[in-house]
Design an enzyme around this catalytic site. Structure first.
Site, PDB file in Angstrom:
ATOM      1  N   HIS A 152       2.072   4.741  -2.551  1.00 53.97           N
ATOM      2  CA  HIS A 152       1.461   5.633  -2.935  1.00 53.97           C
ATOM      3  C   HIS A 152       3.181   6.578  -3.286  1.00 53.97           C
ATOM      4  O   HIS A 152       3.288   7.466  -3.778  1.00 53.97           O
ATOM      5  CB  HIS A 152       1.689   6.373  -1.423  1.00 53.97           C
ATOM      6  CG  HIS A 152       0.285   6.674  -1.071  1.00 53.97           C
ATOM      7  ND1 HIS A 152      -0.551   6.818  -1.523  1.00 53.97           N
ATOM      8  CD2 HIS A 152      -0.479   5.775   0.479  1.00 53.97           C
ATOM      9  CE1 HIS A 152      -1.915   7.170  -0.351  1.00 53.97           C
ATOM     10  NE2 HIS A 152      -1.559   6.004   0.333  1.00 53.97           N
ATOM     11  N   HIS A 201       3.548   6.714  -6.744  1.00 54.13           N
ATOM     12  CA  HIS A 201       2.528   7.808  -7.332  1.00 54.13           C
ATOM     13  C   HIS A 201       3.529   9.201  -7.114  1.00 54.13           C
ATOM     14  O   HIS A 201       3.546   9.736  -8.363  1.00 54.13           O
ATOM     15  CB  HIS A 201       1.229   8.066  -6.293  1.00 54.13           C
ATOM     16  CG  HIS A 201       0.378   9.147  -6.252  1.00 54.13           C
ATOM     17  ND1 HIS A 201      -0.423   9.231  -6.249  1.00 54.13           N
ATOM     18  CD2 HIS A 201       0.012   9.690  -7.731  1.00 54.13           C
ATOM     19  CE1 HIS A 201      -1.554  10.083  -7.019  1.00 54.13           C
ATOM     20  NE2 HIS A 201      -0.451   9.562  -8.101  1.00 54.13           N
ATOM     21  N   HIS A 247       0.911  -1.253   0.227  1.00 58.99           N
ATOM     22  CA  HIS A 247       0.079  -0.342   0.416  1.00 58.99           C
ATOM     23  C   HIS A 247       1.106   1.187   0.157  1.00 58.99           C
ATOM     24  O   HIS A 247       1.401   1.903  -0.683  1.00 58.99           O
ATOM     25  CB  HIS A 247      -0.710   0.266   1.293  1.00 58.99           C
ATOM     26  CG  HIS A 247      -1.351   1.083   1.311  1.00 58.99           C
ATOM     27  ND1 HIS A 247      -3.203   0.923   1.168  1.00 58.99           N
ATOM     28  CD2 HIS A 247      -1.803   2.636   1.663  1.00 58.99           C
ATOM     29  CE1 HIS A 247      -3.389   2.755   1.391  1.00 58.99           C
ATOM     30  NE2 HIS A 247      -2.372   3.168   1.610  1.00 58.99           N
ATOM     31  N   GLU A 248       1.836   1.661   0.987  1.00 61.26           N
ATOM     32  CA  GLU A 248       2.576   2.508   1.347  1.00 61.26           C
ATOM     33  C   GLU A 248       3.744   2.398  -0.295  1.00 61.26           C
ATOM     34  O   GLU A 248       4.293   3.851  -0.599  1.00 61.26           O
ATOM     35  CB  GLU A 248       3.868   2.543   2.558  1.00 61.26           C
ATOM     36  CG  GLU A 248       2.424   2.872   3.369  1.00 61.26           C
ATOM     37  CD  GLU A 248       1.537   3.685   3.812  1.00 61.26           C
ATOM     38  OE1 GLU A 248       2.017   4.801   3.024  1.00 61.26           O
ATOM     39  OE2 GLU A 248       0.718   3.779   4.238  1.00 61.26           O
TER      40      GLU A 248
END
Length: 696
Positions: A484, A487, A480-481
């Site tokens: 990010h 991104h 998940h991180e």
């Protein structure tokens, strides 16, 4: 070219590494040279430089145009951004009393600095003039988006208010900054102050890897040879799942859920009440009835009604599934001869037993195959296969703690793309949770500026050289991180304000939650889930049982989350004066929605840092679920292509989602990727809730 902006040299700046050019690899912060006493002088210089830059823009005698107003604003404040990025990284990931004391002052000074900028009538006049002419200006798509976002940001900050209202807004902003900082400091204080020391008779049911991590945590706290449970979620969750000692589970659970609510110097109840009053006043000054209406106007959801509609749609089947699971857990207790009623500190323990019975799977069986190092490699390899980027570890880049690792990221052509910092282990100086941030954002305004991206987690560290072993939830958090992080790393925009994760809160979780899907793919697990001792790959039978168990206990997980999102929404839609006692409000709202008493909020109010340590997720905690509608639907594009690494789908994902940053409207970006809006039922299908039993 890297950003090497430096303040005007002064006598003090010659001895302050924050005010000098950085000669480190890739002009990264020289953490080993930076001390707490460097920050206040650096902030002073940065504030002064930025104020002068803003004055020059405001007082420019030339007619306003995009270059002398919007682009000039983008170029302003570079030193402030640089100093603040380093400071807030340390405050969150490796704080000490000196830094926390400075943080209290900086939060107020930061508000005091930004208030006159964001409420500058003359500056806003220049921006508003351009905004009104935007259809006639020859602007690129990104330039138009930047102009719109700049206008919106100033307008929503009160730039159009009269002088009296602006003065009150400034007071409110300063006080809210102070309160948000106090909230996070209180939470960290309660987490640092509590541990449960485990004796030889207290480890029944605990895995060897958990005990090893508990010993490492004790050593970190100056208790060599001991073992402790801490209030880090990565310590609490596995303890509640596996400890056979019901009395200790209760003790740990109650300490965890009482953070910020102990009537001590760290109590957050009064802080919350004042934050809510001031947020409501802010909204009314800006013409909104509630803070939620104000906050959600600038989001994908647009209104509190739209948010409530999504949450209630998910709440009903989730609650029904949770109630059915509750009854099954109570039956299991009775089977074992227990004569007690299932309590919140029992749920995870008996859910694990039920999962073993129904799916023949428990977390302890797979953890030896999920070593931290291998899951990092899995996340990297997935990015390589999807986007062509590669990762090579660098030992020459300064870091803020010896545990931090750094990788250089290169694109498919071997060109430098950025740096990725991974800070994975829990420690007393780090706030709880997991997050992504940056030390420098990607942009092209003055040449190619490569990003410096950070992931921070709180995984339990192995002791005596043993590797850190992750639970499936931990491994999902890592992906998940890293989503990010991608991104930020894959961002390909011109203007800093539109870089990477500078998107709506209810869109920002799409790249991160979408990336989680690859962590649980058999193709990925077969390659990277290998036993930390033997190197043997994950057995097919265990892999099948893991995949079959994924949707187990989703009623609980969804209830835990949605109830927190609903509480957040109610905090910010009901009149602050009517909320009263925070604990009573919490009880009232949970009773209203029929919250099962055996399940606690994922974030009780006094520890709800997402919405009270700052306002980024205030009225916005729902964002994870809003984004999940998109991410569940988005992964379907790869499934429909028949290849989880399909090159054409991956290119659209890169171009329209990860690389676009905030340069496009998020709805348009999603439709460009998927070819249509998201299908709402994808979320319920992913969580296995489409066939939930009827609610009692």
């Amino acid at each position: 070219m890297q950003d090497s902006s430096v303040a005007t040299a002064t006598t003090d700046s010659l001895d302050n590494p924050l005010l000098q050019g950085w000669t480190t690899p890739f002009e990264t912060p020289p953490f080993q040279e930076i001390a707490p006493e460097h920050f206040l002088p650096a902030f002073e210089q940065a504030f002064a430089d930025h104020a002068a830059e803003i004055a020059a823009i405001t007082n420019d005698p030339s007619a306003p145009d995009f270059a002398n107003t919007i682009t000039a604003l983008e170029r302003s404040g570079r030193l402030l951004n640089r100093v603040a990025a380093v400071f807030y990284d340390l405050v969150s990931a490796d704080s000490n009393p000196a830094l926390l004391e400075i943080d209290t002052e900086v939060s107020q000074r930061m508000a005091r600095h930004w208030n006159p900028i964001m409420m500058n009538a003359a500056l806003f006049g220049r921006i508003a003039l351009l905004y009104g002419l935007r259809a006639k200006l020859a602007l690129s798509g990104e330039e138009k988006r930047l102009l719109e976002r700049t206008y919106t940001r100033f307008h929503r900050s009160g730039a159009g208010l009269d002088d009296k209202a602006k003065a009150r807004m400034a007071e409110i902003n300063e006080r809210l900054a102070e309160l948000g900082t106090a909230f996070s400091h209180h939470l960290l204080g309660d987490e640092q102050d509590w541990t449960l020391q485990l004796g030889d008779n207290d480890v029944d049911g605990l895995s060897d890897s958990f005990v090893a991590a508990a010993k490492a945590a004790a050593t970190e706290r100056g208790l060599p040879g001991k073992a402790v449970v801490t209030l880090s979620r990565s310590s609490v969750e596995p303890f509640l799942k596996s400890s056979a000692r019901r009395d200790l589970r209760e003790k740990v659970f109650k300490a965890f859920t009482a953070r910020g609510n102990n009537g001590n110097a760290n109590d957050n109840n009064a802080v919350i009440s004042e934050i809510l009053r001031l947020r409501e006043e802010t909204a009314k000054l800006l013409g909104f009835q509630t803070f939620a209406e104000y906050r959600l106007e600038d989001s994908m959801a647009k209104t509190p009604q739209a948010v409530r509609g999504l949450l209630e749609r998910v709440w009903k089947p989730a609650r029904a599934r949770a109630l059915a699971d509750r009854d099954a857990l109570q039956e299991l207790i009775a089977e074992e001869g227990g004569n007690f009623k299932l309590a919140a500190w029992d749920w995870r323990y008996y859910a694990e037993k039920l999962r073993q019975r129904r799916a023949n799977f428990d977390d302890a069986a797979i953890k030896p195959y999920l070593s931290l190092d291998n899951m990092i490699l899995a996340a990297f390899d997935t990015a390589t296969k999807l986007f062509g980027v590669t990762f090579s570890e660098r030992k020459d880049v300064p870091v803020w703690h010896p545990d931090v690792r750094v990788w250089e990221v290169k694109d498919a052509n071997g060109a430098h793309k950025g740096l990725f910092y991974g800070d994975y282990y829990a420690r007393p100086s780090k706030r709880s949770g997991a997050w992504m941030t940056s030390l420098r954002d990607q942009q092209k305004l003055d040449g190619a500026v490569a990003p410096l991206i950070i992931n921070v987690c709180n995984f339990a560290k192995g002791s005596n050289g043993e590797p850190s072993l992750l639970s499936p939830d931990d491994a999902r958090t890592l992906f998940h991180e890293f989503g990010h992080g991608l991104h930020g790393m894959l961002s390909d925009v011109f203007y800093p304000s539109l870089s990477g994760t500078a998107v709506f809160t209810d869109f920002v979780e799409l790249p991160s939650q979408l990336y989680e899907h690859w962590q649980e793919q058999p193709q990925v697990l077969r390659q990277f889930a290998t036993h930390y001792q033997t190197g043997e790959p994950l057995p097919d039978d265990l892999l099948k049982r893991f995949l079959a168990a994924r949707k187990f206990n989703q009623g609980f997980a969804t209830v835990e989350f949605v109830s927190s999102a609903l509480i957040d929404l109610e905090f910010h839609t009901q009149p602050a004066a009517a909320i009263g006692d925070i604990a009573a409000f919490e009880r009232r709202e949970l009773e209203k929605i029929g919250m099962p008493e055996e399940i606690s909020l994922r974030h009780r109010p006094t520890q709800f840092g997402h919405i009270f340590s700052g306002d980024h997720y205030a009225s916005g905690y729902y964002s994870y679920m809003w984004s999940e509608v998109m991410d569940a639907d988005a992964f379907g594009a790869f499934e429909e292509a028949g290849d989880i690494f399909d090159p054409q789908v991956a290119k659209r994902l890169h171009d329209d989602i990860y690389a676009a940053g905030g340069s496009r409207d998020p709805e348009a970006a999603y439709v460009a990727f998927r070819g249509r809006p998201p299908e709402p039922d994808a979320l319920l299908r992913r969580r296995g809730l489409l066939d939930a039993p009827e609610a009692a």
